[in-house]
Scaffold this active site. Structure first.
Site, PDB file in Angstrom:
ATOM      1  N   SER A 197      24.144  -8.495 -33.213  1.00  0.00           N
ATOM      2  CA  SER A 197      22.745  -8.271 -32.886  1.00  0.00           C
ATOM      3  C   SER A 197      22.092  -9.598 -32.485  1.00  0.00           C
ATOM      4  O   SER A 197      22.535 -10.236 -31.536  1.00  0.00           O
ATOM      5  CB  SER A 197      22.034  -7.605 -34.068  1.00  0.00           C
ATOM      6  OG  SER A 197      20.789  -7.080 -33.695  1.00  0.00           O
ATOM      7  N   GLU A 319      24.066   2.919 -30.600  1.00  0.00           N
ATOM      8  CA  GLU A 319      23.285   1.815 -31.148  1.00  0.00           C
ATOM      9  C   GLU A 319      21.887   2.272 -31.563  1.00  0.00           C
ATOM     10  O   GLU A 319      21.378   1.920 -32.635  1.00  0.00           O
ATOM     11  CB  GLU A 319      23.144   0.708 -30.096  1.00  0.00           C
ATOM     12  CG  GLU A 319      24.434   0.086 -29.604  1.00  0.00           C
ATOM     13  CD  GLU A 319      24.919  -1.056 -30.464  1.00  0.00           C
ATOM     14  OE1 GLU A 319      24.254  -1.379 -31.467  1.00  0.00           O
ATOM     15  OE2 GLU A 319      25.970  -1.625 -30.140  1.00  0.00           O
ATOM     16  N   HIS A 414      23.922   1.109 -34.591  1.00  0.00           N
ATOM     17  CA  HIS A 414      23.863  -0.349 -34.602  1.00  0.00           C
ATOM     18  C   HIS A 414      24.221  -0.877 -35.994  1.00  0.00           C
ATOM     19  O   HIS A 414      23.775  -0.338 -37.005  1.00  0.00           O
ATOM     20  CB  HIS A 414      22.441  -0.767 -34.235  1.00  0.00           C
ATOM     21  CG  HIS A 414      22.235  -2.227 -34.000  1.00  0.00           C
ATOM     22  ND1 HIS A 414      22.777  -2.897 -32.927  1.00  0.00           N
ATOM     23  CD2 HIS A 414      21.525  -3.154 -34.693  1.00  0.00           C
ATOM     24  CE1 HIS A 414      22.392  -4.164 -32.954  1.00  0.00           C
ATOM     25  NE2 HIS A 414      21.643  -4.345 -34.027  1.00  0.00           N
TER      26      HIS A 414
END
Length: 492
Positions: A197, A319, A414
């Site tokens: 991320s 995600e 995610h």
């Protein structure tokens, strides 16, 4: 680096660093762990918004048994705190590193992996239990993690302070690794950075930052693409905080404000920002001193200075579900119907053909899923495929993580891959996001690929050649029926 005169019992290994001797702990598995070693001076007082300064040397032996302080931050909202653990350890000395090693002595020459945590540049730390480096050390890797300044302290844009201070902290940590890791058994010429991320976004910047050249030799970007935000978008965060604090939007004024007041103002402005909103946010900016060119442009140019660095990068299949499902955003978008897809098209610049292609690939997908996939393409898949397709001297390896969480509604969201990469599914906090029945064989496969890439530069599949699918890590599909995520399994 000499360790002459450094004595310790087998359970309390000692290593001499450039600033002094540290004493770690060796567990029953034989892995030595050193935690909370300062790589820079505490960023307080005059150093709050300054570049990282060298740490003070110490005499005698410094205890390195516990994680050091985490960077100042605000907690996750309750809906996300139920899924993402984020320890807070008080103290000023937050610019610190941790080292896991199977052989804490010079001469071992083991490959090194350096972890850069995520958290939207505002949250996270190296103390998250899922980031435990024991499995990497078990498999012959010296693993390093570290903390760096976050939010307004690391990324607030001011006229009287250097930009990208969080990135400068990361460079200082990598310089510490270069100068000290040999004493812990690592090879400073075989360093792989990996992050997820915002940590992956940071690695994209490090690949393009002149100051970071030569500090690492391979890179892994998990669910984050190289980017630089528009300066007005980042500057707006400091201005909004200044309005709440009733002070000037300058580093000088913010340095004179108490830390609790700064964090309260930061929490207030963060409520109006997020990865899908496109509004003001904390993040990296193009800056002549630290990041002269947009990193994606730099990395895809013909004269790419980082072209010799092998890359491994990818995404999870869904995600967007972490960003939308916990807040009820999926249900809201489905109620909006075609308008949700139209708004996603406007946000991403996608045409109707892209929507038709998604409908073909995902028969039965509702508006929320279509909108989420369009946004995921715009934020992650498109820029990463552009990077993979650039003419580089070194190979690029792509992956997709497709296994669906045992927590209903999250799907292959995610951050779900983290417990698999670190092989920490047995850590109780891993179940917060993955559920209690995550397949160990998938963790074995993914963790082994990361170890292999750090050791040889080849994760075990063919480099991406410009077309074809990525390597898929995944398991059977699970029911994605939307239910409140508060129904996560009770942990044992």
């Amino acid at each position: 680096m000499s360790t002459e005169g450094v004595a310790a019992d087998v359970g309390r290994p000692r290593v001499r660093t450039g600033a002094g001797v540290v004493e770690g702990r060796t567990g029953p598995d034989g892995i030595a762990v050193f935690r909370g070693i300062p790589y820079a001076a505490p960023p307080v007082g005059a150093l709050r918004f300054a570049p990282p300064a060298p740490p003070a040397a110490w005499d005698g032996v410094r205890e390195a048994a516990a994680f050091g302080p985490t960077a100042p931050k605000v907690p996750y909202p309750a809906t996300f705190a139920a899924l993402l653990t984020d320890p807070e350890i008080p103290g000023d000395d937050c610019l610190n590193v941790n080292v896991w090693t199977p052989e804490p002595a010079p001469g071992a020459g083991l490959p090194v992996m350096v972890w850069i945590h995520g958290g939207a540049h505002t949250r996270g730390s190296a103390a998250v239990p899922v980031y435990d480096g024991t499995a990497f050390a078990r498999d012959g890797i010296v693993m390093v993690s570290f903390n760096f300044r976050l939010g307004v302290l690391g990324y607030g844009l001011f006229p009287d302070a250097p930009a990208n201070r969080g990135l400068l902290d990361q460079i200082a940590a990598l310089q510490w690794v270069r100068d000290n890791i040999e004493a812990f058994g690592g090879d400073p010429a075989r360093v792989t950075v990996f992050g997820e991320s915002a940590g992956a976004i940071s690695i994209g910047a490090l690949l393009a930052a002149p100051r970071a050249a030569g500090l690492f030799h391979r890179a892994v970007l998990q669910s984050g693409a190289p980017e630089a935000l528009p300066r007005p978008r980042v500057r707006a965060m400091a201005r909004r905080m200044a309005s709440l604090l009733k002070v000037d939007a300058t580093a000088r004024a913010f340095a004179a404000t108490s830390l609790p007041d700064l964090m309260a103002a930061q929490a207030a402005v963060l409520r109006r920002s997020g990865p899908l909103l496109g509004g003001p946010a904390f993040g990296l900016v193009v800056d002549p001193d630290t990041l002269p060119v947009d990193p994606l442009d730099a990395l895809t140019a013909d004269a790419d200075a980082s072209g010799a660095v092998p890359l491994l990068f990818g995404w999870t299949t869904e995600e967007y579900r972490l960003w939308l499902a916990p807040t009820g955003g999926m249900r809201l978008l489905d109620r909006m119907g075609p308008l949700a897809v139209a708004l996603a098209r406007a946000r991403t610049g996608k045409d109707r053909a892209a929507v038709r292609a998604l409908r073909t690939a995902l028969p039965g997908a509702g508006p929320a899923e279509l909108a989420g996939q369009l946004l995921t393409d715009r934020l992650l898949r498109d820029p990463l495929r552009r990077l993979a397709g650039a003419r580089r001297a070194a190979p690029s390896y792509l992956y997709e993580f497709a296994w669906c969480s045992g927590i209903p509604g999250l799907g292959a969201c995610h951050a779900l891959e983290l417990g698999f990469v670190f092989d920490t599914l047995s850590v109780p906090e891993a179940a917060w996001l993955a559920g209690t029945e995550a397949p160990q064989e998938l963790a074995d496969a993914m963790h082994t690929a990361w170890v292999r890439f750090a050791t040889t530069g080849d994760p075990g599949w063919e480099p991406w050649s410009g077309d074809g699918p990525p390597k898929v890590f995944g398991g059977p599909e699970r029911d994605r029926t939307e239910v409140p995520v508060a129904t996560r399994p009770v942990l044992p």
